[in-house]
Motif scaffolding. Structure first.
Motif, PDB file in Angstrom:
ATOM      1  N   MET A  61       0.821  -1.194   0.077  1.00  0.00           N
ATOM      2  CA  MET A  61      -0.150   0.191   0.029  1.00  0.00           C
ATOM      3  C   MET A  61       0.795   1.321   0.126  1.00  0.00           C
ATOM      4  O   MET A  61       0.539   2.180  -0.790  1.00  0.00           O
ATOM      5  CB  MET A  61      -0.947  -0.010   1.246  1.00  0.00           C
ATOM      6  CG  MET A  61      -2.046  -1.060   1.288  1.00  0.00           C
ATOM      7  SD  MET A  61      -3.244  -0.852   2.729  1.00  0.00           S
ATOM      8  CE  MET A  61      -4.154   0.775   2.126  1.00  0.00           C
ATOM      9  N   ILE A  62       1.802   1.100   0.755  1.00  0.00           N
ATOM     10  CA  ILE A  62       2.750   2.450   0.910  1.00  0.00           C
ATOM     11  C   ILE A  62       3.559   2.685  -0.391  1.00  0.00           C
ATOM     12  O   ILE A  62       3.630   3.721  -0.954  1.00  0.00           O
ATOM     13  CB  ILE A  62       3.951   2.298   2.023  1.00  0.00           C
ATOM     14  CG1 ILE A  62       3.065   2.125   3.170  1.00  0.00           C
ATOM     15  CG2 ILE A  62       4.849   3.235   1.923  1.00  0.00           C
ATOM     16  CD1 ILE A  62       4.164   1.686   4.572  1.00  0.00           C
ATOM     17  N   VAL A  63       3.933   1.486  -1.112  1.00  0.00           N
ATOM     18  CA  VAL A  63       4.725   1.632  -2.404  1.00  0.00           C
ATOM     19  C   VAL A  63       3.553   2.222  -3.269  1.00  0.00           C
ATOM     20  O   VAL A  63       4.273   3.086  -4.251  1.00  0.00           O
ATOM     21  CB  VAL A  63       5.189   0.220  -2.722  1.00  0.00           C
ATOM     22  CG1 VAL A  63       5.681   0.166  -4.200  1.00  0.00           C
ATOM     23  CG2 VAL A  63       6.205  -0.285  -1.811  1.00  0.00           C
ATOM     24  N   PHE A  87      -2.165  -3.113  -3.348  1.00  0.00           N
ATOM     25  CA  PHE A  87      -2.146  -1.985  -4.677  1.00  0.00           C
ATOM     26  C   PHE A  87      -3.681  -1.704  -4.533  1.00  0.00           C
ATOM     27  O   PHE A  87      -3.987  -0.720  -4.930  1.00  0.00           O
ATOM     28  CB  PHE A  87      -1.639  -2.591  -5.765  1.00  0.00           C
ATOM     29  CG  PHE A  87      -0.075  -2.521  -5.878  1.00  0.00           C
ATOM     30  CD1 PHE A  87       0.567  -1.788  -4.952  1.00  0.00           C
ATOM     31  CD2 PHE A  87       0.679  -3.115  -7.130  1.00  0.00           C
ATOM     32  CE1 PHE A  87       2.017  -1.631  -5.096  1.00  0.00           C
ATOM     33  CE2 PHE A  87       2.027  -2.845  -7.136  1.00  0.00           C
ATOM     34  CZ  PHE A  87       2.703  -2.147  -5.985  1.00  0.00           C
ATOM     35  N   GLN A  88      -4.617  -2.619  -4.566  1.00  0.00           N
ATOM     36  CA  GLN A  88      -5.990  -2.413  -4.924  1.00  0.00           C
ATOM     37  C   GLN A  88      -6.452  -1.510  -3.739  1.00  0.00           C
ATOM     38  O   GLN A  88      -7.155  -0.724  -3.875  1.00  0.00           O
ATOM     39  CB  GLN A  88      -6.472  -3.968  -4.847  1.00  0.00           C
ATOM     40  CG  GLN A  88      -8.146  -3.606  -5.413  1.00  0.00           C
ATOM     41  CD  GLN A  88      -8.679  -5.168  -5.750  1.00  0.00           C
ATOM     42  OE1 GLN A  88      -7.958  -6.139  -6.265  1.00  0.00           O
ATOM     43  NE2 GLN A  88      -9.970  -5.469  -5.519  1.00  0.00           N
ATOM     44  N   ARG A  89      -6.107  -1.965  -2.460  1.00  0.00           N
ATOM     45  CA  ARG A  89      -6.800  -1.081  -1.473  1.00  0.00           C
ATOM     46  C   ARG A  89      -6.091   0.420  -1.387  1.00  0.00           C
ATOM     47  O   ARG A  89      -6.901   1.465  -1.027  1.00  0.00           O
ATOM     48  CB  ARG A  89      -6.365  -1.950  -0.092  1.00  0.00           C
ATOM     49  CG  ARG A  89      -7.078  -3.203  -0.128  1.00  0.00           C
ATOM     50  CD  ARG A  89      -8.574  -2.939   0.625  1.00  0.00           C
ATOM     51  NE  ARG A  89      -9.462  -1.986  -0.155  1.00  0.00           N
ATOM     52  CZ  ARG A  89     -10.316  -2.316  -1.259  1.00  0.00           C
ATOM     53  NH1 ARG A  89     -10.250  -3.669  -1.621  1.00  0.00           N
ATOM     54  NH2 ARG A  89     -11.089  -1.449  -1.876  1.00  0.00           N
ATOM     55  N   ALA A  90      -4.907   0.459  -1.834  1.00  0.00           N
ATOM     56  CA  ALA A  90      -4.331   1.581  -1.912  1.00  0.00           C
ATOM     57  C   ALA A  90      -4.784   2.627  -3.017  1.00  0.00           C
ATOM     58  O   ALA A  90      -5.183   3.595  -2.813  1.00  0.00           O
ATOM     59  CB  ALA A  90      -2.619   1.742  -1.912  1.00  0.00           C
ATOM     60  N   ALA A  91      -5.213   2.161  -3.937  1.00  0.00           N
ATOM     61  CA  ALA A  91      -5.614   2.639  -5.090  1.00  0.00           C
ATOM     62  C   ALA A  91      -7.092   3.167  -4.922  1.00  0.00           C
ATOM     63  O   ALA A  91      -7.348   4.418  -5.387  1.00  0.00           O
ATOM     64  CB  ALA A  91      -5.505   1.799  -6.458  1.00  0.00           C
ATOM     65  N   PHE A  92      -7.730   2.369  -4.058  1.00  0.00           N
ATOM     66  CA  PHE A  92      -9.114   2.625  -3.721  1.00  0.00           C
ATOM     67  C   PHE A  92      -8.892   3.983  -2.802  1.00  0.00           C
ATOM     68  O   PHE A  92      -9.707   4.804  -2.782  1.00  0.00           O
ATOM     69  CB  PHE A  92      -9.739   1.515  -3.114  1.00  0.00           C
ATOM     70  CG  PHE A  92     -11.232   1.699  -2.594  1.00  0.00           C
ATOM     71  CD1 PHE A  92     -12.248   1.789  -3.491  1.00  0.00           C
ATOM     72  CD2 PHE A  92     -11.488   2.391  -1.373  1.00  0.00           C
ATOM     73  CE1 PHE A  92     -13.484   2.028  -2.997  1.00  0.00           C
ATOM     74  CE2 PHE A  92     -12.757   2.556  -0.968  1.00  0.00           C
ATOM     75  CZ  PHE A  92     -13.921   2.437  -1.742  1.00  0.00           C
TER      76      PHE A  92
END
Length: 533
Positions: A163-165, A339-344
């Motif tokens: 998520m951080i990346v 990635f999915q949760r960070a993008a959301f």
């Protein structure tokens, strides 16, 4: 105003009338589940599908594009971080003074100028800080509270690392799309300013000789943005607010979700009917206050367990490359979850924030692009990481199994928790009566995100259907209906639909970004020269 209120009451009255019917929530969920599944399957079509791992193309597009922009612009997320802060605090205001250039303008769909974010009587322009605050109010929400908990429940602590990346890479994408949002915005005859992907796609591609492609792609984006306002910007928010409210009051009635949804719809309706000025007045007060309070609470828990922080960080990094959570399968699995949760959460690549940033007071479009790159940092790198540390530290007590059954639901002391409920349980372990605080925080974050997204969706609606009062009312009523649907439907179906709508915006938005990123390079060079002088 009176007519609007009467119409909203007429819309939600049937839900109140049948609120006591047994199984109402289940009936709404059953009707909504197939819709959510259909949209999700269409948007997240895989480019690889194994026994345990599925890699959707949209995630590859999102992350690959963010990596490309990061490299092409020479790591703007790092190089220009200090400059971005200086722009926000006004250091370059003597260079970057406000101007509404006629060359940017053209006729507005519907024959009228679209509302501005802050003050319709002040030429529709806002400061860099005001634009950032308004856009952040749309991203700092339950993605930071519930989304992080969902990521950890599904992918384990390692999902936090990715998520951080994704947040760091997303800073570059946000820089590109918000620069374009200002560059190709429209200025009405009365000086009001409005923009977003609908405009930089249509106008930008027209300037490159692809007018028809631009027109069609812009319309597709507007449709998906409307869907995003119903899903991630609305239904997902009311869903999480309902979860914590039901948990706080120990409600298990099958109609409780619909009842809470009706109350939330009435509250949101009163705000959005008042127009964008009322929206700004609410978000500017609510979001900074709750964000600061939430961060302070997280810091209290983290510092109170300071000896466990290094263990938590080590676990996050270790699990990122050697995941043990049930169901993620491998490193690729936990990367996808993160990635999915960070993008959301931060919406970098979806283009939504550029709608808010477009009304900024500036004559250098790249100045607002620099401001915008701070958004994913605030949202994902700071707030999401704090939430993750609280949950990981809490679970050192072995309260639940990472990965669970793959649904995002975990069992703590025999009780099922999901999303914001997990975060609430972690807070309650360290802060007395924190369930009350977190419930208030979740509800206020939800409401602020919903009203900000109502603005994004309404602007897209106006782009397609003009600015007639009937068209406006139809959108607002549909928006309020999804508040009720989100509150009553299950978390799984709501997050599926929300993910699909937010990620769908990426496809048309990327068309604009890849056609127009050389324009961003030119505008960045121009602005850097100006402030250097």
């Amino acid at each position: 105003m009176k007519t609007y209120i009467q119409t909203i009451i007429a819309l939600i009255l049937p839900f109140m009338s049948f609120a006591q019917e047994k199984g109402l929530d289940e009936k709404i969920d059953e009707a909504f589940q197939p819709v959510a599944d259909a949209f999700f399957d269409a948007i997240f079509f895989p480019i690889y599908k194994g026994d345990t791992i599925t890699i959707p193309f949209v995630l590859v597009l999102l992350v690959g594009s963010a990596l490309f922009f990061t490299i092409y612009f020479g790591f703007p997320n790092i190089r220009f971080f200090g400059k971005a802060i200086n722009v926000v605090r006004g250091k370059y205001d003597h260079v970057d003074h406000g101007v509404a250039e006629a060359m940017y303008g053209d006729s507005t769909p519907g024959g009228d100028a679209i509302e501005t974010i802050k003050d319709e009587s002040a030429d529709g322009e806002v400061s860099h800080f005001q634009a950032l605050a308004t856009a952040v109010s749309g991203t700092v929400g339950n993605g930071n509270i519930a989304g992080v908990a969902l990521a950890i429940a599904l992918g384990g602590p390692g999902a936090t690392f990715w998520m951080i990346v994704c947040g760091l890479l997303g800073m570059s994408t946000k820089f590109v799309e918000c620069t374009l949002g200002v560059q190709f915005r429209d200025v009405g005859k009365d000086g009001t300013v409005y923009g977003g992907p609908m405009y930089y796609i249509s106008k930008g591609l027209k300037s490159r000789g692809f007018a028809k492609i631009g027109k069609v792609t812009a319309a597709i984006f507007a449709v998906f943005c409307i869907g995003g306002s119903f899903g991630g910007g609305n239904a997902a928010q009311s869903n999480q607010a309902t979860i914590v409210i039901k948990e706080l009051f120990n409600w298990d009635s099958t109609a409780a979700g619909a009842i809470v949804g009706v109350v939330l719809a009435a509250l949101v309706g009163v705000i959005i009917i008042g127009g964008i000025k009322r929206i700004a007045q609410v978000t500017e007060k609510v979001v900074p206050f709750m964000a600061v309070m939430y961060v302070v609470a997280c810091l209290y828990i983290i510092l109170s367990n300071f000896t466990l922080v290094d263990d938590a960080i080590s676990l996050i990094v270790r699990e990122a490359f050697n995941p043990t959570a049930f169901g993620v399968g491998s490193v690729i699995g936990v990367v996808i979850v993160g990635f999915q949760r960070a993008a959301f959460s931060n919406e970098a690549g979806a283009g939504s924030a550029s709608i808010a940033h477009s009304a900024v007071k500036t004559k250098y479009s790249a100045s607002e692009g620099l401001v915008a790159l701070l958004e994913p940092f605030i949202d994902t790198v700071v707030i999401c990481t704090m939430t993750a540390l609280v949950i990981v530290i809490f679970n050192f007590g072995g309260f639940f199994e990472y990965g669970g059954d793959g649904s995002g639901v975990v069992f703590i002391e025999g009780v099922a928790y999901e999303g914001a409920g997990i975060t609430s349980k972690a807070f309650a372990q360290y802060i007395p009566y924190s369930n009350i605080f977190l419930t208030i925080a979740v509800v206020l974050f939800a409401v602020s995100t919903m009203i900000s997204w109502s603005y994004y969706g309404l602007q897209s609606w106006k782009f397609l259907f003009g600015r007639g009062k009937v068209a406006d009312l139809v959108y607002k009523l549909l928006f309020l209906l999804f508040v009720v649907i989100g509150a009553a439907a299950s978390m799984g179906s709501i997050w599926k639909f929300s993910d699909a709508m937010i990620f769908a915006m990426i496809f048309p938005n990327m068309v604009g970004l890849f056609f127009l990123y050389p324009v961003v390079k030119r505008e960045l060079t121009k602005y850097l020269k100006a402030i250097k002088k």
